[in-house]
Design an enzyme around this catalytic site. Structure first.
Site, short mmCIF file in Angstrom:
data_model
loop_
_atom_site.label_atom_id
_atom_site.label_comp_id
_atom_site.label_asym_id
_atom_site.label_seq_id
_atom_site.Cartn_x
_atom_site.Cartn_y
_atom_site.Cartn_z
N PRO A 174 0.78 -1.24 0.00
CA PRO A 174 0.00 0.00 0.00
C PRO A 174 0.81 1.29 0.00
O PRO A 174 0.23 2.36 0.02
CB PRO A 174 -0.77 -0.11 1.32
CG PRO A 174 0.16 -0.84 2.22
CD PRO A 174 0.86 -1.84 1.34
N CYS A 175 2.15 1.21 -0.02
CA CYS A 175 2.89 2.43 0.27
C CYS A 175 2.71 3.52 -0.79
O CYS A 175 2.98 4.68 -0.54
CB CYS A 175 4.37 2.14 0.49
SG CYS A 175 5.18 1.48 -0.93
#
Lengths: 227, 275
Positions: A174-175
């Site tokens: 998800p970064c």
């Protein structure tokens, strides 16, 4: 909407995450698309979940446009499976699979408080309950997304512990979700339009894993959104 | 800060005496002796057990060797949890050495992540640091670093080089003086009695009035069951790196000095045994 006041910081708060999921699920129920909310006992947390059964053939996994995708409920109806049975208990000898394997894909949409974005967790197993390996999962990735996924180490599929269940799942990291979502959110705001974060995000991320949203989600969930 | 550096070193060089025994039902060509090792608290099981693997593989046939995995009293040990956390959580009330059973068959797919190579450990480690920095600095510090700095963090951990690691990690432990601390504290609270693996929420190190939050403030907000109410009998130990810090300790200081190399404060809440 519950975004940080700073214009350059359009993060998703957990309450907004839950509200967006709620609105998303309302429409899913309306069209029989199979998404449900799973609550975590004794807390106010939970996650959105969907199970898909897909046929596997000699050429890999069939994609939605070419082969019927059945959600778990449809599967039970089609094969006259009693509701009380777990999927793992189904007698596969009674099912005519025409020599093809059935794979059960499970998708979870979980909130990440660290990144303040939703995260797509998923796993898959065959009809006997054997989990698929990363290599087998990779086969289910749409061909044109593989190149993009391989470009950066942060954007690949990895096996991680599900933060609410403690079990191994695969995730798309998800970064960079926030970075990808910011232009969409800004654009919607400038146009004075409502946007359901989950709908917009899942429309973008889901197809990587063969999870395609009917177009009706866009209009339906936007109309429900609170400003 | 000189005294604080002593704390950092004591944490880094923490060791756990461990006895590895091959599972009795593994097929061997001859008896397998146990293997004794001092495990580094801050590292990962699969990163520091090459010698263990080689030791047991010597008495096994190639066809009997699958992916090595570890178990303590029936509980598969998650390699992606730091070693010190696993010990504090599962074994801190038992006699030393820590008795770990080694398996090569029947990998528990529904309990453990696979670990086919050190690059998987590296990816997990860097992912954790990145997540911690997202909490502390919105990811700005780790993202502005060069790739060689990321590599130095990993090599420092892999090769047990304190100075090499902290030359880079000190940047991740800085914050603007006017803010008085990180944006949020990277912490996880673990308890074996819960089905949920850990509790992780947003928690600021400084109150709205500018006072430092303490460990007990964190526990009261996130894990109220872990602290006794109204002077009742204490039921749980709150353990970090094998010690019970005073509950009055500021969480900002704990985050700077008692975090693991992945920059997370891994806190174990352990029921007090009645023996």
């Amino acid at each position: 909407m519950d975004y940080d006041s700073c214009n350059t910081d359009l993060h998703l708060g957990e309450k907004t995450f839950q509200l967006s999921c709620h609105n998303f699920i309302q429409h899913s129920k309306a069209i029989g698309d199979g998404w449900v909310w799973e609550s975590i006992e004794a807390t106010n947390e939970g996650y959105m979940k969907k199970v898909l059964l897909k046929m596997k053939n000699a050429f890999g996994y069939t994609i939605p446009e070419q082969q019927k995708i059945v959600n778990e409920k449809t599967y039970r109806q089609e094969f006259e499976v009693q509701d009380t049975m777990d999927l793992e208990e189904i007698d596969i000898s009674s099912i005519d699979l025409s020599g093809r394997e059935m794979i059960r894909f499970e998708y979870h949409v979980v909130y990440s408080s660290s990144y303040q974005v939703p995260v797509l967790y998923f796993r898959a197993c065959d009809i006997d309950g054997r989990p698929l390996t990363l290599e087998e999962i990779w086969q289910s990735v749409q061909e044109n997304y593989k190149e993009r996924l391989l470009e950066g180490p942060w954007e690949t599929i990895t096996q991680q512990e599900h933060p609410l269940l403690g079990q191994p799942f695969f995730i798309l990291h998800p970064c960079r979700t926030h970075e990808l979502m910011t232009p969409i959110l800004k654009g919607a705001r400038e146009e004075k339009q409502s946007v359901n974060y989950i709908t917009a995000w899942l429309s973008m991320m889901g197809p990587v894993l063969g999870l395609n949203l009917p177009i009706s989600y866009t209009t339906a969930t936007s109309a429900q959104q609170l400003d | 800060m000189a005294d604080d550096k002593d704390v950092l070193r004591d944490v880094w060089f923490g060791r756990i005496p461990t006895c590895f025994t091959l599972y009795q039902e593994e097929v061997t060509e001859r008896e397998a002796d146990p293997y004794y090792l001092l495990l580094p608290r801050v590292s990962y099981l699969t990163l520091v057990t090459d010698k263990v693997k080689k030791h047991f593989q010597k008495v096994m046939k190639p066809e009997d060797i699958g992916e090595m995995w570890f178990e303590y009293e029936g509980t598969p040990l998650k390699w992606h949890y730091p070693i010190g956390l696993l010990f504090d959580l599962h074994a801190s009330h038992t006699a030393l050495p820590w008795s770990i059973t080694v398996h090569f068959k029947d990998f528990p797919e529904k309990d453990l992540l696979h670990c086919p190579s050190n690059s998987v450990i590296e990816a997990h480690f860097m992912s954790s640091i990145k997540e911690a920095d997202a909490l502390k600095h919105k990811g700005q510090v780790i993202n502005e670093m060069q790739k060689k700095d990321h590599k130095q963090l990993w090599m420092g951990l892999q090769n047990d080089k304190f100075d090499q690691f902290w030359a880079i990690n000190r940047k991740l432990m800085e914050y603007p003086a006017e803010e008085g601390g990180f944006r949020y504290i990277p912490f996880r609270i673990y308890q074996t009695v819960s089905e949920r693996p850990f509790i992780q929420k947003l928690f600021r190190p400084i109150t709205a009035e500018g006072q430092p939050h303490t460990l007990i403030d964190l526990l009261k907000e996130v894990s109220p069951f872990a602290v006794s109410q109204g002077g009742g009998e204490k039921k749980y130990q709150v353990v970090i790196h094998g010690i019970e810090p005073m509950l009055e300790t500021p969480v900002q200081w704990l985050s700077e000095h008692l975090s693991y190399p992945d920059n997370f404060l891994h806190i174990s809440v352990i029921p007090i045994s009645t023996d």
